[in-house]
Design a protein around this motif. Sequence first.
Motif, PDB file in Angstrom:
ATOM      1  N   SER A   1      61.081  35.917  35.303  1.00  0.00           N
ATOM      2  CA  SER A   1      60.285  36.800  34.440  1.00  0.00           C
ATOM      3  C   SER A   1      59.185  36.023  33.725  1.00  0.00           C
ATOM      4  O   SER A   1      58.056  36.511  33.584  1.00  0.00           O
ATOM      5  CB  SER A   1      61.189  37.478  33.412  1.00  0.00           C
ATOM      6  N   ALA A   2      59.517  34.811  33.277  1.00  0.00           N
ATOM      7  CA  ALA A   2      58.520  33.993  32.573  1.00  0.00           C
ATOM      8  C   ALA A   2      57.368  33.612  33.496  1.00  0.00           C
ATOM      9  O   ALA A   2      56.190  33.722  33.123  1.00  0.00           O
ATOM     10  CB  ALA A   2      59.184  32.744  32.007  1.00  0.00           C
ATOM     11  N   GLU A   3      57.685  33.191  34.704  1.00  0.00           N
ATOM     12  CA  GLU A   3      56.642  32.782  35.637  1.00  0.00           C
ATOM     13  C   GLU A   3      55.813  33.974  36.108  1.00  0.00           C
ATOM     14  O   GLU A   3      54.602  33.847  36.327  1.00  0.00           O
ATOM     15  CB  GLU A   3      57.275  32.050  36.829  1.00  0.00           C
ATOM     16  N   TYR A   4      56.438  35.123  36.270  1.00  0.00           N
ATOM     17  CA  TYR A   4      55.711  36.338  36.637  1.00  0.00           C
ATOM     18  C   TYR A   4      54.692  36.694  35.554  1.00  0.00           C
ATOM     19  O   TYR A   4      53.521  36.955  35.836  1.00  0.00           O
ATOM     20  CB  TYR A   4      56.716  37.476  36.836  1.00  0.00           C
ATOM     21  N   PHE A   5      55.124  36.668  34.307  1.00  0.00           N
ATOM     22  CA  PHE A   5      54.247  37.010  33.185  1.00  0.00           C
ATOM     23  C   PHE A   5      53.091  36.022  33.069  1.00  0.00           C
ATOM     24  O   PHE A   5      51.923  36.422  32.919  1.00  0.00           O
ATOM     25  CB  PHE A   5      55.061  37.034  31.898  1.00  0.00           C
ATOM     26  N   VAL A   6      53.392  34.743  33.137  1.00  0.00           N
ATOM     27  CA  VAL A   6      52.348  33.724  33.001  1.00  0.00           C
ATOM     28  C   VAL A   6      51.375  33.781  34.184  1.00  0.00           C
ATOM     29  O   VAL A   6      50.155  33.620  34.015  1.00  0.00           O
ATOM     30  CB  VAL A   6      52.977  32.332  32.870  1.00  0.00           C
ATOM     31  N   THR A   7      51.884  34.015  35.386  1.00  0.00           N
ATOM     32  CA  THR A   7      51.023  34.106  36.565  1.00  0.00           C
ATOM     33  C   THR A   7      50.037  35.265  36.437  1.00  0.00           C
ATOM     34  O   THR A   7      48.844  35.112  36.732  1.00  0.00           O
ATOM     35  CB  THR A   7      51.869  34.281  37.834  1.00  0.00           C
ATOM     36  N   ILE A   8      50.530  36.425  35.994  1.00  0.00           N
ATOM     37  CA  ILE A   8      49.638  37.568  35.794  1.00  0.00           C
ATOM     38  C   ILE A   8      48.585  37.232  34.745  1.00  0.00           C
ATOM     39  O   ILE A   8      47.400  37.568  34.888  1.00  0.00           O
ATOM     40  CB  ILE A   8      50.440  38.817  35.378  1.00  0.00           C
ATOM     41  N   GLY A   9      48.989  36.553  33.686  1.00  0.00           N
ATOM     42  CA  GLY A   9      48.036  36.175  32.652  1.00  0.00           C
ATOM     43  C   GLY A   9      46.949  35.253  33.170  1.00  0.00           C
ATOM     44  O   GLY A   9      45.763  35.427  32.860  1.00  0.00           O
ATOM     45  N   VAL A  10      47.324  34.268  33.980  1.00  0.00           N
ATOM     46  CA  VAL A  10      46.348  33.321  34.512  1.00  0.00           C
ATOM     47  C   VAL A  10      45.381  34.016  35.467  1.00  0.00           C
ATOM     48  O   VAL A  10      44.150  33.825  35.388  1.00  0.00           O
ATOM     49  CB  VAL A  10      47.064  32.150  35.218  1.00  0.00           C
ATOM     50  N   PHE A  11      45.911  34.848  36.355  1.00  0.00           N
ATOM     51  CA  PHE A  11      45.038  35.535  37.309  1.00  0.00           C
ATOM     52  C   PHE A  11      44.155  36.566  36.610  1.00  0.00           C
ATOM     53  O   PHE A  11      43.001  36.778  37.011  1.00  0.00           O
ATOM     54  CB  PHE A  11      45.868  36.195  38.412  1.00  0.00           C
ATOM     55  N   ALA A  12      44.670  37.228  35.577  1.00  0.00           N
ATOM     56  CA  ALA A  12      43.850  38.173  34.815  1.00  0.00           C
ATOM     57  C   ALA A  12      42.715  37.442  34.109  1.00  0.00           C
ATOM     58  O   ALA A  12      41.572  37.937  34.045  1.00  0.00           O
ATOM     59  CB  ALA A  12      44.713  38.924  33.804  1.00  0.00           C
ATOM     60  N   PHE A  13      43.008  36.277  33.573  1.00  0.00           N
ATOM     61  CA  PHE A  13      41.986  35.449  32.930  1.00  0.00           C
ATOM     62  C   PHE A  13      40.899  35.058  33.924  1.00  0.00           C
ATOM     63  O   PHE A  13      39.691  35.182  33.644  1.00  0.00           O
ATOM     64  CB  PHE A  13      42.672  34.220  32.322  1.00  0.00           C
ATOM     65  N   LEU A  14      41.305  34.627  35.119  1.00  0.00           N
ATOM     66  CA  LEU A  14      40.336  34.200  36.125  1.00  0.00           C
ATOM     67  C   LEU A  14      39.499  35.375  36.624  1.00  0.00           C
ATOM     68  O   LEU A  14      38.270  35.260  36.774  1.00  0.00           O
ATOM     69  CB  LEU A  14      41.061  33.527  37.298  1.00  0.00           C
ATOM     70  N   TYR A  15      40.154  36.519  36.881  1.00  0.00           N
ATOM     71  CA  TYR A  15      39.390  37.662  37.381  1.00  0.00           C
ATOM     72  C   TYR A  15      38.424  38.185  36.326  1.00  0.00           C
ATOM     73  O   TYR A  15      37.295  38.590  36.663  1.00  0.00           O
ATOM     74  CB  TYR A  15      40.316  38.788  37.829  1.00  0.00           C
ATOM     75  N   SER A  16      38.845  38.213  35.076  1.00  0.00           N
ATOM     76  CA  SER A  16      37.944  38.668  34.014  1.00  0.00           C
ATOM     77  C   SER A  16      36.700  37.784  33.944  1.00  0.00           C
ATOM     78  O   SER A  16      35.581  38.278  33.747  1.00  0.00           O
ATOM     79  CB  SER A  16      38.664  38.657  32.667  1.00  0.00           C
ATOM     80  N   LEU A  17      36.895  36.481  34.109  1.00  0.00           N
ATOM     81  CA  LEU A  17      35.764  35.557  34.094  1.00  0.00           C
ATOM     82  C   LEU A  17      34.832  35.820  35.270  1.00  0.00           C
ATOM     83  O   LEU A  17      33.601  35.861  35.114  1.00  0.00           O
ATOM     84  CB  LEU A  17      36.282  34.117  34.130  1.00  0.00           C
ATOM     85  N   VAL A  18      35.408  36.021  36.455  1.00  0.00           N
ATOM     86  CA  VAL A  18      34.591  36.301  37.645  1.00  0.00           C
ATOM     87  C   VAL A  18      33.854  37.625  37.486  1.00  0.00           C
ATOM     88  O   VAL A  18      32.656  37.733  37.785  1.00  0.00           O
ATOM     89  CB  VAL A  18      35.477  36.320  38.905  1.00  0.00           C
ATOM     90  N   ALA A  19      34.557  38.667  37.012  1.00  0.00           N
ATOM     91  CA  ALA A  19      33.940  39.980  36.857  1.00  0.00           C
ATOM     92  C   ALA A  19      32.799  39.947  35.845  1.00  0.00           C
ATOM     93  O   ALA A  19      31.735  40.534  36.071  1.00  0.00           O
ATOM     94  CB  ALA A  19      34.995  41.008  36.439  1.00  0.00           C
ATOM     95  N   LEU A  20      33.000  39.253  34.735  1.00  0.00           N
ATOM     96  CA  LEU A  20      31.927  39.141  33.738  1.00  0.00           C
ATOM     97  C   LEU A  20      30.708  38.433  34.323  1.00  0.00           C
ATOM     98  O   LEU A  20      29.564  38.813  34.047  1.00  0.00           O
ATOM     99  CB  LEU A  20      32.439  38.378  32.518  1.00  0.00           C
ATOM    100  N   THR A  21      30.945  37.400  35.108  1.00  0.00           N
ATOM    101  CA  THR A  21      29.833  36.686  35.743  1.00  0.00           C
ATOM    102  C   THR A  21      29.058  37.607  36.675  1.00  0.00           C
ATOM    103  O   THR A  21      27.818  37.598  36.695  1.00  0.00           O
ATOM    104  CB  THR A  21      30.357  35.464  36.518  1.00  0.00           C
ATOM    105  N   ILE A  22      29.784  38.409  37.438  1.00  0.00           N
ATOM    106  CA  ILE A  22      29.122  39.344  38.356  1.00  0.00           C
ATOM    107  C   ILE A  22      28.364  40.410  37.571  1.00  0.00           C
ATOM    108  O   ILE A  22      27.222  40.757  37.908  1.00  0.00           O
ATOM    109  CB  ILE A  22      30.157  39.981  39.297  1.00  0.00           C
ATOM    110  N   TYR A  23      28.989  40.941  36.527  1.00  0.00           N
ATOM    111  CA  TYR A  23      28.315  41.956  35.717  1.00  0.00           C
ATOM    112  C   TYR A  23      26.966  41.456  35.190  1.00  0.00           C
ATOM    113  O   TYR A  23      25.967  42.168  35.237  1.00  0.00           O
ATOM    114  CB  TYR A  23      29.180  42.335  34.508  1.00  0.00           C
ATOM    115  N   VAL A  24      26.973  40.241  34.664  1.00  0.00           N
ATOM    116  CA  VAL A  24      25.809  39.733  33.948  1.00  0.00           C
ATOM    117  C   VAL A  24      24.750  39.166  34.893  1.00  0.00           C
ATOM    118  O   VAL A  24      23.554  39.439  34.745  1.00  0.00           O
ATOM    119  CB  VAL A  24      26.234  38.665  32.918  1.00  0.00           C
TER     120      VAL A  24
END
Length: 260
Positions: free
Chosen positions: A96-119
Amino acid sequence: MDPAEMMTNSNMRVVKEPRGFLKLLQFIFAIFAFATASGGGSNFQFSVKCNDTDPGKLVDVFYSYPYKLEDVPVVSKFCENTTQTVYPLVGNENSSAEYFVTIGVFAFLYSLVALTIYVFVEGQFGDKNLWSKADLFITTAFAIFWFTSSSAWAAAVADIKWSTYAPNVYTHGDIVQLCSKKPDIVCTNGGQNSSYANLNVSILFGFLNFILWAGNIWFTYKETPWHAQRNEPAEKKYPSPALGTPTGMEGGTLSSPSQI
């Protein structure tokens, strides 16, 4: 694409729009979520008295991410002449801990990529329909992942709290045999209890991330061609008669003056 050209054609206004502003919040809150979950390790103590005259000695138990509690060793003499290694905790919450942390890391990375594309990139797309659809699907998937991972993590934190509560430690698991090995041995609470502040905060950030991603589904949907089609003006769907058609010709014949 030339970096100078990207900067010239950048669109910072998108960050002020709900879609871009929520992506920025998702980027920030994802960091807090996986950082507090992975940094939630702590320690606690319990006391072992070997006889009635023994003042007792404190035994420290340290645990940390990924919270494989059954693998946490404690090295002490435990009223013996030789040092012993025991595993006093019960339960493994690493999945459960690794699942939660993995989702957090990938969400962080995708948000960064999406913001870059938006701007910097989105304005350069000749046809952004594919990107807008992909953004909608990925945002929806992350909303689901945040809900499931946060729910699983909340249950895991409850188990961690139970397993690291000192009275449960010396009444369950391997430590029970040592505490009851001799009649004079007494195990009691020690001087320090576990701190669960980071774990509690990580659950809060997990569900806040779910709310952010679920709320952003609507704003990403508005960028897709599906939303544009639903809101297409009626005159585009059902064109009016061509300009210049004489009055009375709609039915195919011209009305006579007597009929007018």
